[in-house]
Design a protein around this motif. Structure first.
Motif, PDB file in Angstrom:
ATOM      1  N   GLY A 175      -2.108  -6.468   3.067  1.00  0.00           N
ATOM      2  CA  GLY A 175      -0.960  -5.589   3.026  1.00  0.00           C
ATOM      3  C   GLY A 175      -0.560  -5.195   4.435  1.00  0.00           C
ATOM      4  O   GLY A 175      -1.171  -5.615   5.420  1.00  0.00           O
TER       5      GLY A 175
ATOM      6  N   TYR B 104      -5.961  -1.062   5.303  1.00  0.00           N
ATOM      7  CA  TYR B 104      -5.294  -2.271   4.843  1.00  0.00           C
ATOM      8  C   TYR B 104      -5.868  -2.708   3.504  1.00  0.00           C
ATOM      9  O   TYR B 104      -7.093  -2.771   3.330  1.00  0.00           O
ATOM     10  N   CYS B 105      -4.984  -3.063   2.602  1.00  0.00           N
ATOM     11  CA  CYS B 105      -5.394  -3.669   1.341  1.00  0.00           C
ATOM     12  C   CYS B 105      -5.626  -5.164   1.562  1.00  0.00           C
ATOM     13  O   CYS B 105      -4.864  -5.816   2.293  1.00  0.00           O
TER      14      CYS B 105
ATOM     15  N   GLU C 151       0.829  -1.207   0.000  1.00  0.00           N
ATOM     16  CA  GLU C 151       0.000   0.000   0.000  1.00  0.00           C
ATOM     17  C   GLU C 151       0.864   1.258   0.000  1.00  0.00           C
ATOM     18  O   GLU C 151       1.996   1.242   0.501  1.00  0.00           O
TER      19      GLU C 151
ATOM     20  N   TRP D 215     -10.369  -2.700   0.448  1.00  0.00           N
ATOM     21  CA  TRP D 215      -9.736  -1.911   1.503  1.00  0.00           C
ATOM     22  C   TRP D 215     -10.543  -2.069   2.792  1.00  0.00           C
ATOM     23  O   TRP D 215     -11.782  -2.021   2.777  1.00  0.00           O
TER      24      TRP D 215
ATOM     25  N   LEU E  69      -5.300   6.185  -2.081  1.00  0.00           N
ATOM     26  CA  LEU E  69      -4.495   5.041  -1.670  1.00  0.00           C
ATOM     27  C   LEU E  69      -4.287   4.116  -2.862  1.00  0.00           C
ATOM     28  O   LEU E  69      -5.183   3.957  -3.690  1.00  0.00           O
TER      29      LEU E  69
ATOM     30  N   THR F 239      -1.540   1.295   5.848  1.00  0.00           N
ATOM     31  CA  THR F 239      -1.064   2.662   5.679  1.00  0.00           C
ATOM     32  C   THR F 239      -1.952   3.577   6.514  1.00  0.00           C
ATOM     33  O   THR F 239      -3.176   3.429   6.532  1.00  0.00           O
TER      34      THR F 239
ATOM     35  N   CYS G 295      -2.728   0.146  -3.960  1.00  0.00           N
ATOM     36  CA  CYS G 295      -2.337  -1.189  -3.512  1.00  0.00           C
ATOM     37  C   CYS G 295      -1.811  -1.939  -4.725  1.00  0.00           C
ATOM     38  O   CYS G 295      -2.587  -2.286  -5.617  1.00  0.00           O
TER      39      CYS G 295
END
Length: 115
Positions: free
Chosen positions: A106, A94-95, A6, A36, A20, A109, A22
């Motif tokens: 992921g 989070y992805c 990410e 996400w 964002l 971020t 990914c």
């Protein structure tokens, strides 16, 4: 093993925007759904938005009309465009990707929205 990386988080004022990204280490056509999630401290991860290989999208009620998820198959990347950000959108994002058999995450971020 699929890696998800990410980027794009940061600090923004309320009403602002962030995008964002990914990036997946594999062809994202292999991944049935990508999405996400966000996780407030001490709470579970909640879905923000998802997109299937066919392009079907799903959004949490709290972000409908403000966030847009999209995918670039050529770049193996999924994006989350976040507009009209609110302080309550502050979280680690989070992805996520999954196939029929596996789930991948992921590293997360941070998104911080100041009032």
């Amino acid at each position: 093993q699929v890696q998800l990386v990410e980027s794009g988080g940061g600090l923004v004022q309320a009403g602002g925007s962030l995008r964002l990204s990914c990036a997946a280490s594999t062809n994202i056509f292999r991944l049935n759904v990508m999405g996400w999630y966000r996780q407030p401290p001490g709470k579970q991860r909640d879905l923000v938005a998802s997109i299937t290989t066919g392009g079907t999208t799903n959004y949490a009620d709290s972000v409908k009309g403000r966030f847009t998820i999209s995918r670039d198959n050529a770049k193996n990347t999924v994006y989350l465009q976040m507009n009209s950000l609110k302080p309550e959108d502050t979280d680690v994002y989070y992805c996520n990707a999954h196939t029929v058999l596996r789930v991948y995450w992921g590293q997360g971020t941070q998104v911080t929205v100041s009032s």
